[in-house]
Motif scaffolding. Structure first.
Motif, PDB file in Angstrom:
ATOM      1  N   GLU A 323       0.664  -1.410  -0.091  1.00 22.66           N
ATOM      2  CA  GLU A 323      -0.065   0.054   0.103  1.00 22.66           C
ATOM      3  C   GLU A 323       0.775   1.194  -0.128  1.00 22.66           C
ATOM      4  O   GLU A 323       2.006   1.257   0.123  1.00 22.66           O
ATOM      5  N   ILE A 324       0.175   2.283  -0.328  1.00 26.22           N
ATOM      6  CA  ILE A 324       0.966   3.593  -0.007  1.00 26.22           C
ATOM      7  C   ILE A 324       0.107   4.421   0.979  1.00 26.22           C
ATOM      8  O   ILE A 324      -0.759   3.966   1.449  1.00 26.22           O
ATOM      9  N   PRO A 325       0.894   5.634   1.548  1.00 29.09           N
ATOM     10  CA  PRO A 325       0.539   6.112   2.586  1.00 29.09           C
ATOM     11  C   PRO A 325      -1.004   6.767   2.524  1.00 29.09           C
ATOM     12  O   PRO A 325      -1.064   7.094   1.249  1.00 29.09           O
ATOM     13  N   PRO A 326      -2.158   6.465   3.398  1.00 30.72           N
ATOM     14  CA  PRO A 326      -3.372   6.967   3.035  1.00 30.72           C
ATOM     15  C   PRO A 326      -3.403   8.521   3.364  1.00 30.72           C
ATOM     16  O   PRO A 326      -2.641   9.125   4.047  1.00 30.72           O
ATOM     17  N   ASP A 327      -4.484   9.074   2.570  1.00 27.40           N
ATOM     18  CA  ASP A 327      -4.853  10.342   2.652  1.00 27.40           C
ATOM     19  C   ASP A 327      -3.467  11.500   2.831  1.00 27.40           C
ATOM     20  O   ASP A 327      -2.620  11.452   1.888  1.00 27.40           O
ATOM     21  N   ILE A 328      -3.632  12.256   3.880  1.00 29.99           N
ATOM     22  CA  ILE A 328      -2.546  13.177   4.210  1.00 29.99           C
ATOM     23  C   ILE A 328      -1.269  12.503   5.166  1.00 29.99           C
ATOM     24  O   ILE A 328      -0.336  13.277   5.540  1.00 29.99           O
ATOM     25  N   THR A 329      -1.169  11.343   5.311  1.00 27.57           N
ATOM     26  CA  THR A 329      -0.322  10.582   6.256  1.00 27.57           C
ATOM     27  C   THR A 329       1.077  10.993   5.598  1.00 27.57           C
ATOM     28  O   THR A 329       2.095  11.399   6.565  1.00 27.57           O
ATOM     29  N   PHE A 330       1.519  10.979   4.447  1.00 24.77           N
ATOM     30  CA  PHE A 330       3.110  11.180   3.925  1.00 24.77           C
ATOM     31  C   PHE A 330       3.424  12.477   4.178  1.00 24.77           C
ATOM     32  O   PHE A 330       4.285  12.580   4.877  1.00 24.77           O
ATOM     33  N   PRO A 331       2.570  13.489   3.596  1.00 28.92           N
ATOM     34  CA  PRO A 331       3.235  14.976   3.994  1.00 28.92           C
ATOM     35  C   PRO A 331       3.234  15.248   5.223  1.00 28.92           C
ATOM     36  O   PRO A 331       4.192  16.097   5.788  1.00 28.92           O
ATOM     37  N   MET A 332       2.426  15.038   6.036  1.00 31.71           N
ATOM     38  CA  MET A 332       2.159  15.354   7.496  1.00 31.71           C
ATOM     39  C   MET A 332       3.437  14.777   8.265  1.00 31.71           C
ATOM     40  O   MET A 332       4.019  15.372   8.964  1.00 31.71           O
ATOM     41  N   ILE A 333       3.878  13.265   8.123  1.00 27.19           N
ATOM     42  CA  ILE A 333       4.893  12.692   8.666  1.00 27.19           C
ATOM     43  C   ILE A 333       6.221  13.347   8.223  1.00 27.19           C
ATOM     44  O   ILE A 333       7.068  13.487   9.063  1.00 27.19           O
ATOM     45  N   ARG A 334       6.260  13.500   6.858  1.00 30.27           N
ATOM     46  CA  ARG A 334       7.552  14.261   6.430  1.00 30.27           C
ATOM     47  C   ARG A 334       7.632  15.609   6.915  1.00 30.27           C
ATOM     48  O   ARG A 334       8.787  15.830   7.422  1.00 30.27           O
ATOM     49  N   SER A 335       6.821  16.208   7.117  1.00 28.99           N
ATOM     50  CA  SER A 335       6.808  17.695   7.757  1.00 28.99           C
ATOM     51  C   SER A 335       7.538  17.747   9.202  1.00 28.99           C
ATOM     52  O   SER A 335       8.264  18.604   9.624  1.00 28.99           O
ATOM     53  N   VAL A 336       6.817  16.813  10.093  1.00 29.78           N
ATOM     54  CA  VAL A 336       7.207  16.692  11.317  1.00 29.78           C
ATOM     55  C   VAL A 336       8.615  16.082  11.406  1.00 29.78           C
ATOM     56  O   VAL A 336       9.322  16.497  12.397  1.00 29.78           O
ATOM     57  N   HIS A 337       9.095  15.105  10.485  1.00 28.00           N
ATOM     58  CA  HIS A 337      10.176  14.325  10.482  1.00 28.00           C
ATOM     59  C   HIS A 337      11.335  15.463  10.272  1.00 28.00           C
ATOM     60  O   HIS A 337      12.455  15.515  10.888  1.00 28.00           O
TER      61      HIS A 337
END
Length: 404
Positions: A323-337
């Motif tokens: 699978e790929i990250p759902p909805d906004i998970t990807f940019p949100m985790i990236r930003s926090v990281h």
């Protein structure tokens, strides 16, 4: 010694002919190679003479450094990532790196994470007030300046003006603010950058303070830089003189003017967000991030991202296999990281096919953290990273409320 300043010119006639501001940087690179102080030089040159397409290049032949002479405002190669990914972080060779402030800051952040070897690096910093996105620059030259893009041989960003020089020697000038209000001019992240002189490098080089002389103003920013400059002077590669108080004040004033302009852009970029309620802010960012197609381009372009096993890949604990990250998970985790280490290089936003305001969000979060922890990413290799790990409880105890 650290803190010394010079007005420098190349001692090489050929380099002087090719140079824009005295050729000191090119001569320093040539000296570094011929003296065996470094094994190679990492710099940027135009690909096949195309000034809209600059590429990082590793040079071991001293005679080849002249190919990198002159400024390329319409390109912004990812020097820090190139160094880490393709040159093994300088663990195998000594390298002199020509870098803008954001490049130098990214390299320092990587050093704190043991991704590059600072002992093997000499950072030759270049003053920078911004770069121009190449495709938009071509449209701007054609539509606003009404010139053939192939005729442009030089650009200057100076005192709120963009000046271009054509092959026949003609100069054309436009107000930079007016161009940027139309969507042209510098990259968005460059507009709000308030670090123009690369004092985090070993030496900082630029034209401010030269007052019309064909020379380079050099500030020594480290003991390594001091040793480098002194040996280059002794070997006769550059000729130097001490700038007078007027030149030093002129450089300081120009920097202060650019910082003020950057602050104005920061206010413009974030004023509407500050006026939003918490709910409105979340709705805004969630709406933007719902357009993310999970191409992973921002992660792959970020010079600070270094994890070999990215948690956003499938079957790493958050994303199910296949699978790929759902909805906004990807940019949100990236930003926090990356929000504690972002150096506002804008590489993430450059590669985003959906034109998401990625650099804007990360910069905003980074400024919040800077106020809390008094930490400026990439400015001091010895300064501890503020956020190794932090829990919601720890943030609550500290009275911290970071909102998107």
């Amino acid at each position: 010694m650290k803190g010394d300043v010079y007005l420098a010119r190349s001692s090489d006639d050929e380099i002087l002919k090719r140079s824009e501001h005295g050729g000191a940087v090119t001569s320093l690179l040539k000296f570094a190679l011929e003296s065996k102080m470094v094994d190679a030089v990492l710099a940027v040159k135009a690909r096949d003479g195309n000034r809209y397409d600059g590429i990082p290049t590793l040079i071991t032949d001293p005679e080849a450094v002249i190919e990198t002479a002159g400024s390329l405002h319409c390109v912004s190669p990812n020097i820090a990532r190139f160094l880490k990914e393709y040159l093994n972080g300088a663990f195998d060779m000594k390298i002199a790196v020509v870098c803008k402030p954001c490049d130098a800051r990214a390299i320092i952040e990587l050093a704190k994470r043991a991704q590059v070897n600072m002992d093997n690096l000499t950072l030759i910093g270049l003053n920078c007030t911004g770069t121009l996105p190449s495709a938009a620059a071509k449209r701007m030259f054609l539509e606003e300046f009404e010139v053939d893009t192939a005729d442009v041989i030089r650009e200057d960003l100076e005192e709120g003006k963009l000046t271009i020089t054509l092959k026949d020697g003609t100069e054309k000038q436009k107000d930079l603010d007016e161009l940027e209000q139309k969507g042209y001019g510098r990259r968005e992240n460059c507009r709000r950058c308030d670090i123009n002189i690369p004092i985090m490098a070993d030496i900082a080089c630029g034209k401010w303070g030269t007052d019309g002389k064909k020379a380079t103003f050099i500030e020594v920013c480290s003991e390594k830089g001091s040793d480098f400059i002194e040996k280059a002077i002794e070997a006769g590669y550059i000729k130097v003189e001490k700038p007078d108080s007027g030149a030093i004040e002129s450089r300081k004033k120009r920097n202060e003017e650019e910082v003020l302009l950057a602050k104005k852009w920061q206010e413009k970029d974030f004023a509407s967000l500050r006026e939003m309620s918490t709910e409105e802010k979340f709705n805004y960012w969630f709406g933007e991030f719902s357009r993310c197609i999970k191409c992973y381009g921002c992660r792959d372009a970020c010079p600070i991202c270094y994890c070999k096993d990215c948690i956003l890949e499938a079957d790493r604990g958050i994303i199910a296999p296949g699978e790929i990250p759902p909805d906004i998970t990807f940019p949100m985790i990236r930003s926090v990281h990356v929000m504690d280490s972002c150096v506002n290089c804008g590489q993430c936003e450059d590669v985003c096919p959906m034109d998401l305001p990625l650099a804007r969000l990360t910069f905003m979060l980074n400024r919040e953290l800077a106020d809390i922890f008094k930490y400026e990413p990439g400015m001091d290799v010895n300064a501890p990273i503020p956020l190794k790990s932090v829990t919601d409880e720890e943030l609550a105890m500290a009275g911290v409320d970071i909102q998107f």
